[in-house]
Enzyme design. Structure first.
Site, PDB file in Angstrom:
ATOM      1  N   ASP A  32      -8.347  -2.436 -14.520  1.00 35.82           N
ATOM      2  CA  ASP A  32      -7.003  -2.911 -14.173  1.00 35.82           C
ATOM      3  C   ASP A  32      -6.112  -2.683 -15.393  1.00 35.82           C
ATOM      4  O   ASP A  32      -6.612  -2.465 -16.505  1.00 35.82           O
ATOM      5  CB  ASP A  32      -7.025  -4.405 -13.793  1.00 35.82           C
ATOM      6  CG  ASP A  32      -5.867  -4.781 -12.875  1.00 35.82           C
ATOM      7  OD1 ASP A  32      -6.102  -5.077 -11.689  1.00 35.82           O
ATOM      8  OD2 ASP A  32      -4.694  -4.775 -13.349  1.00 35.82           O
ATOM      9  N   GLY A  71      -5.876  -0.488  -7.085  1.00 34.37           N
ATOM     10  CA  GLY A  71      -4.854  -0.643  -8.130  1.00 34.37           C
ATOM     11  C   GLY A  71      -3.489  -0.134  -7.701  1.00 34.37           C
ATOM     12  O   GLY A  71      -3.391   0.867  -6.988  1.00 34.37           O
ATOM     13  N   GLY A  72      -2.467  -0.809  -8.147  1.00 29.26           N
ATOM     14  CA  GLY A  72      -1.098  -0.350  -7.879  1.00 29.26           C
ATOM     15  C   GLY A  72      -0.178  -1.500  -7.547  1.00 29.26           C
ATOM     16  O   GLY A  72      -0.569  -2.666  -7.579  1.00 29.26           O
ATOM     17  N   SER A 110      -1.857   0.831   3.605  1.00 31.39           N
ATOM     18  CA  SER A 110      -1.272  -0.420   4.103  1.00 31.39           C
ATOM     19  C   SER A 110      -0.636  -0.253   5.478  1.00 31.39           C
ATOM     20  O   SER A 110      -0.183   0.846   5.848  1.00 31.39           O
ATOM     21  CB  SER A 110      -0.205  -0.890   3.105  1.00 31.39           C
ATOM     22  OG  SER A 110       0.524  -1.973   3.634  1.00 31.39           O
ATOM     23  N   TYR A 135       7.606   0.736  -0.951  1.00 31.90           N
ATOM     24  CA  TYR A 135       6.160   0.485  -1.081  1.00 31.90           C
ATOM     25  C   TYR A 135       5.401   1.202   0.048  1.00 31.90           C
ATOM     26  O   TYR A 135       4.427   1.924  -0.202  1.00 31.90           O
ATOM     27  CB  TYR A 135       5.913  -1.029  -1.063  1.00 31.90           C
ATOM     28  CG  TYR A 135       4.475  -1.424  -0.795  1.00 31.90           C
ATOM     29  CD1 TYR A 135       3.465  -1.109  -1.708  1.00 31.90           C
ATOM     30  CD2 TYR A 135       4.128  -2.110   0.372  1.00 31.90           C
ATOM     31  CE1 TYR A 135       2.145  -1.463  -1.458  1.00 31.90           C
ATOM     32  CE2 TYR A 135       2.823  -2.476   0.619  1.00 31.90           C
ATOM     33  CZ  TYR A 135       1.829  -2.148  -0.293  1.00 31.90           C
ATOM     34  OH  TYR A 135       0.526  -2.502  -0.040  1.00 31.90           O
TER      35      TYR A 135
HETATM   36  P1  NAI Z   1      -2.555  -7.192  -6.116  1.00 32.66           P
HETATM   37  O1  NAI Z   1      -1.145  -6.897  -6.455  1.00 32.66           O
HETATM   38  O2  NAI Z   1      -3.016  -8.599  -6.193  1.00 32.66           O
HETATM   39  O3  NAI Z   1      -3.519  -6.294  -7.047  1.00 32.66           O
HETATM   40  C1  NAI Z   1      -3.171  -5.006  -7.471  1.00 32.66           C
HETATM   41  C2  NAI Z   1      -3.718  -4.821  -8.878  1.00 32.66           C
HETATM   42  O4  NAI Z   1      -3.317  -3.523  -9.336  1.00 32.66           O
HETATM   43  C3  NAI Z   1      -3.165  -5.846  -9.884  1.00 32.66           C
HETATM   44  O5  NAI Z   1      -4.214  -6.545 -10.522  1.00 32.66           O
HETATM   45  C4  NAI Z   1      -2.365  -5.026 -10.860  1.00 32.66           C
HETATM   46  O6  NAI Z   1      -2.446  -5.493 -12.203  1.00 32.66           O
HETATM   47  C5  NAI Z   1      -3.013  -3.639 -10.714  1.00 32.66           C
HETATM   48  N1  NAI Z   1      -2.079  -2.586 -11.132  1.00 32.66           N
HETATM   49  C6  NAI Z   1      -0.737  -2.504 -10.897  1.00 32.66           C
HETATM   50  N2  NAI Z   1      -0.219  -1.439 -11.518  1.00 32.66           N
HETATM   51  C7  NAI Z   1      -1.241  -0.828 -12.158  1.00 32.66           C
HETATM   52  C8  NAI Z   1      -1.324   0.314 -12.983  1.00 32.66           C
HETATM   53  N3  NAI Z   1      -0.248   1.047 -13.303  1.00 32.66           N
HETATM   54  N4  NAI Z   1      -2.529   0.648 -13.479  1.00 32.66           N
HETATM   55  C9  NAI Z   1      -3.633  -0.086 -13.189  1.00 32.66           C
HETATM   56  N5  NAI Z   1      -3.612  -1.187 -12.418  1.00 32.66           N
HETATM   57  C10 NAI Z   1      -2.430  -1.552 -11.907  1.00 32.66           C
HETATM   58  O7  NAI Z   1      -2.822  -6.596  -4.663  1.00 32.66           O
HETATM   59  P2  NAI Z   1      -4.020  -6.931  -3.670  1.00 32.66           P
HETATM   60  O8  NAI Z   1      -3.547  -7.869  -2.634  1.00 32.66           O
HETATM   61  O9  NAI Z   1      -5.239  -7.244  -4.435  1.00 32.66           O
HETATM   62  O10 NAI Z   1      -4.184  -5.524  -2.935  1.00 32.66           O
HETATM   63  C11 NAI Z   1      -5.036  -4.526  -3.451  1.00 32.66           C
HETATM   64  C12 NAI Z   1      -4.614  -3.184  -2.855  1.00 32.66           C
HETATM   65  O11 NAI Z   1      -4.688  -3.248  -1.445  1.00 32.66           O
HETATM   66  C13 NAI Z   1      -3.185  -2.773  -3.194  1.00 32.66           C
HETATM   67  O12 NAI Z   1      -3.161  -1.378  -3.421  1.00 32.66           O
HETATM   68  C14 NAI Z   1      -2.401  -3.104  -1.952  1.00 32.66           C
HETATM   69  O13 NAI Z   1      -1.283  -2.246  -1.800  1.00 32.66           O
HETATM   70  C15 NAI Z   1      -3.441  -2.883  -0.882  1.00 32.66           C
HETATM   71  N6  NAI Z   1      -3.201  -3.716   0.303  1.00 32.66           N
HETATM   72  C16 NAI Z   1      -3.501  -5.045   0.264  1.00 32.66           C
HETATM   73  C17 NAI Z   1      -3.300  -5.839   1.372  1.00 32.66           C
HETATM   74  C18 NAI Z   1      -3.712  -7.273   1.387  1.00 32.66           C
HETATM   75  O14 NAI Z   1      -3.586  -7.896   2.436  1.00 32.66           O
HETATM   76  N7  NAI Z   1      -4.189  -7.842   0.313  1.00 32.66           N
HETATM   77  C19 NAI Z   1      -2.704  -5.281   2.595  1.00 32.66           C
HETATM   78  C20 NAI Z   1      -2.423  -3.859   2.520  1.00 32.66           C
HETATM   79  C21 NAI Z   1      -2.691  -3.117   1.410  1.00 32.66           C
HETATM   80  C1  15L Z   2       0.431  -5.441   2.084  1.00 33.55           C
HETATM   81  O1  15L Z   2       0.472  -4.203   2.039  1.00 33.55           O
HETATM   82  C2  15L Z   2       0.524  -6.250   0.857  1.00 33.55           C
HETATM   83  O2  15L Z   2      -0.134  -5.620  -0.232  1.00 33.55           O
HETATM   84  C3  15L Z   2      -0.043  -7.646   1.014  1.00 33.55           C
HETATM   85  O3  15L Z   2       0.413  -8.429  -0.075  1.00 33.55           O
HETATM   86  C4  15L Z   2       0.382  -8.293   2.337  1.00 33.55           C
HETATM   87  O4  15L Z   2       1.703  -8.597   2.300  1.00 33.55           O
HETATM   88  C5  15L Z   2       0.047  -7.370   3.492  1.00 33.55           C
HETATM   89  O5  15L Z   2       0.478  -6.033   3.295  1.00 33.55           O
HETATM   90  C6  15L Z   2       0.648  -7.850   4.840  1.00 33.55           C
HETATM   91  O6  15L Z   2       1.365  -7.085   5.455  1.00 33.55           O
HETATM   92  O7  15L Z   2       0.346  -8.976   5.241  1.00 33.55           O
END
Ligand code: NAI
Ligand code: 15L
Length: 266
Positions: A32, A71-72, A110, A135
């Site tokens: 990360d 990541g992102g 997503s 996004y």
């Molecule tokens: P989050 O925002 O909690 O975690 C993303 C991680 O990526 C963070 O720890 C951040 O520090 C890291 N990051 C950001 N920029 C970076 C960079 N330049 N280099 C390295 N690391 C970097 O998001 P979450 O909820 O854990 O989601 C994980 C992935 O799944 C994301 O890509 C998100 O778009 C995708 N996603 C998540 C959903 C959900 O319901 N949790 C729904 C749809 C997609």
């Molecule tokens: C996503 O893509 C986001 O990363 C997450 O934080 C939620 O908002 C999810 O979609 C959602 O649509 O519920």
């Protein structure tokens, strides 16, 4: 698998699923841009790395047999931030994979690639993209990039259009979009174990009665999600007022994201 790389491991999904990831490989390389919380398990290592740093990403990917790319930037944000992490970062990851034996990639795409579909529409993987913000556009870019690396070089990727992967649904929309952590883990296992993966779009959603997305084009992977958000409906109805029928949360698959502004740079 010998060595699994998990990017974005310090984020919400990375934290919630770390125990499950740890069972998927002999060694798990967590990464990360920020430090990870808590102590590492015996088979975990942590590498701090900015996805926008090409040289660092090349080193990060070396020796890995599989990648879970979480990541992102995960919500709407300024374009400069999305550009670095989700566009440049993804390009760096795919170039690093190409130089390092093309490990299979699980790409956390997503539902915001298609957020402007209405909730009364049911779609499958052939539906045209309808991103609901920058996004969402960055995830469309990610899917297109992965597809190009598949067509040109045979790089396999599971393009997982995650709905809402959280502990349990926290609003009515998530009764449709929710995916449990266990179902996500079983999807990842299916994608890594499939004899031929290819580059399919897979809807990351549990077996919810009210889901909008049809996964029949990815049936060959054998993924059968087991959880169903319906078990949370009664609890939600007791505690949460229903949003108005004309509100984005009731109307659009992307919910509130369709109303997000374009964030301007400072
Ligand atoms: P989050 O925002 O909690 O975690 C993303 C991680 O990526 C963070 O720890 C951040 O520090 C890291 N990051 C950001 N920029 C970076 C960079 N330049 N280099 C390295 N690391 C970097 O998001 P979450 O909820 O854990 O989601 C994980 C992935 O799944 C994301 O890509 C998100 O778009 C995708 N996603 C998540 C959903 C959900 O319901 N949790 C729904 C749809 C997609
Ligand atoms: C996503 O893509 C986001 O990363 C997450 O934080 C939620 O908002 C999810 O979609 C959602 O649509 O519920």
């Amino acid at each position: 698998m010998k060595r699994l790389l998990v990017t974005g491991a310090a984020g919400g999904l990375g934290r919630a699923m770390r125990d499950r990831f740890s069972k998927m490989a002999d060694e798990v390389r967590l990464s990360d841009i920020v430090e990870i919380q808590g102590s590492l398990a015996a088979n975990e290592t942590f590498v701090r790395c900015d996805l926008a740093d090409a040289a660092a990403v090349h080193t990060l990917v070396q020796g890995c047999d599989g990648i879970i790319h979480l990541g992102g930037i995960s919500v709407e944000d300024k374009f400069s931030k999305i550009l670095n992490a989700n566009l440049l970062g993804l390009y760096n990851l795919y170039e690093a994979a190409r130089a390092n034996g093309q490990p299979r990639i699980i790409f956390a795409s997503s539902n915001h690639t298609i957020g402007f579909y209405r909730q009364d529409q049911h779609i499958d993987a052939s539906a045209p993209m309808r991103p609901d913000g920058l996004y969402g556009v960055s995830k469309c870019f990610g899917e297109a990039l992965a597809r190009m690396y598949f067509e040109k070089f045979g790089q396999e990727t599971a393009l997982v259009r995650i709905g809402s992967c959280v502990e349990k649904p926290v609003n009515y929309r998530m009764l449709s979009s929710w995916m449990s952590y266990d179902d996500f883990a079983s999807l990842i296992n299916c994608a890594f174990r499939a004899p031929l993966l290819g580059c399919p779009i897979i809807w990351g959603v549990s077996n919810n009665d009210s889901r909008w997305w049809d996964n029949s084009q990815a049936e060959y992977l054998g993924w059968r999600p087991k959880d169903n958000a319906e078990i949370y409906r009664a609890e939600l109805e007791k505690t949460l007022p229903r949003p108005g029928t004309d509100e984005p949360l009731s109307l659009y698959q992307g919910g509130q994201f369709v109303k997000d502004p374009i964030f301007t740079e400072d």
